[in-house]
Design a protein around this motif. Structure first.
Motif, PDB file in Angstrom:
ATOM      1  N   GLY A   8      36.403  47.990  35.103  1.00  0.00           N
ATOM      2  CA  GLY A   8      37.846  47.804  35.164  1.00  0.00           C
ATOM      3  C   GLY A   8      38.335  46.416  34.836  1.00  0.00           C
ATOM      4  N   SER A  17      48.392  42.639  36.424  1.00  0.00           N
ATOM      5  CA  SER A  17      47.613  43.391  37.399  1.00  0.00           C
ATOM      6  C   SER A  17      46.403  44.045  36.748  1.00  0.00           C
ATOM      7  N   THR A  19      43.046  46.897  38.101  1.00  0.00           N
ATOM      8  CA  THR A  19      42.383  47.629  39.171  1.00  0.00           C
ATOM      9  C   THR A  19      40.908  47.750  38.835  1.00  0.00           C
ATOM     10  N   SER A  21      37.024  49.057  39.785  1.00  0.00           N
ATOM     11  CA  SER A  21      36.379  50.194  40.432  1.00  0.00           C
ATOM     12  C   SER A  21      34.931  49.851  40.743  1.00  0.00           C
ATOM     13  N   PHE A  68      45.863  41.285  46.634  1.00  0.00           N
ATOM     14  CA  PHE A  68      44.828  42.272  46.351  1.00  0.00           C
ATOM     15  C   PHE A  68      44.810  43.325  47.445  1.00  0.00           C
ATOM     16  N   THR A  69      44.471  44.566  47.048  1.00  0.00           N
ATOM     17  CA  THR A  69      44.370  45.661  48.008  1.00  0.00           C
ATOM     18  C   THR A  69      43.095  46.448  47.735  1.00  0.00           C
ATOM     19  N   SER A  71      40.705  49.789  48.499  1.00  0.00           N
ATOM     20  CA  SER A  71      40.841  51.177  48.933  1.00  0.00           C
ATOM     21  C   SER A  71      39.569  51.923  48.537  1.00  0.00           C
ATOM     22  N   TYR A  80      38.020  50.773  45.211  1.00  0.00           N
ATOM     23  CA  TYR A  80      38.901  50.118  44.245  1.00  0.00           C
ATOM     24  C   TYR A  80      39.380  48.770  44.770  1.00  0.00           C
ATOM     25  N   GLN A  82      42.723  46.733  43.841  1.00  0.00           N
ATOM     26  CA  GLN A  82      43.967  46.560  43.094  1.00  0.00           C
ATOM     27  C   GLN A  82      44.356  45.092  43.171  1.00  0.00           C
ATOM     28  N   ASN A  84      47.055  42.237  42.017  1.00  0.00           N
ATOM     29  CA  ASN A  84      48.400  41.964  41.506  1.00  0.00           C
ATOM     30  C   ASN A  84      48.656  40.466  41.482  1.00  0.00           C
TER      31      ASN A  84
END
Length: 125
Positions: A8, A17, A19, A21, A68-69, A71, A80, A82, A84
């Motif tokens: 990714g 942004s 994401t 993986s 960042f997030t 999940s 993941y 994410q 931003n």
């Protein structure tokens, strides 16, 4: 072999942004805490985020908190990240790894398993 596969990454402009993986074999993903690390040129490797095996606990380094997030999708055995509001300081190679633990207060536990190849993130205009 406990090796995860990252993907990714790419080239993105500042403020953009991406994401990432992290795919794991079933025997590794189930009941496992997972963390993200990055190697920025000229700096020590940094653990930036983790998520507990249940998904109920997450932790972020101050450098990425709020941007960042993390999940996870159990069905896809994938974690993941994410990302931003990326800045040039986020440029580096990003890796994921299994962890002995993930604590909201103490952060990432010890990692184990082999490092994957990582995925390159370049933030540049």
């Amino acid at each position: 072999q406990l090796q995860l596969v990252e993907s990714g990454g790419g080239l993105v402009q500042p403020g953009g942004s991406l994401t990432l993986s992290c795919a794991a074999p079933r025997f590794a993903f189930d009941n496992s805490n997972v963390g993200w690390f990055r190697q920025v040129p000229g700096k020590e490797q940094e653990g930036i985020s983790c998520m507990s095996s249940t998904g109920g606990t997450t932790s972020y380094a101050d450098s990425v908190k709020g941007r960042f997030t993390i999940s996870r999708d159990a069905a896809k055995r994938t974690v993941y990240l994410q990302m931003n509001h990326l800045t040039p300081e986020d440029t580096g190679v990003y890796y994921c790894s299994l962890l002995s633990g993930c604590s909201a207060r103490r952060g990432l536990g010890a990692r184990f398993g082999s490092w994957g190849r990582g995925t390159q993130v370049t933030v540049s205009s």
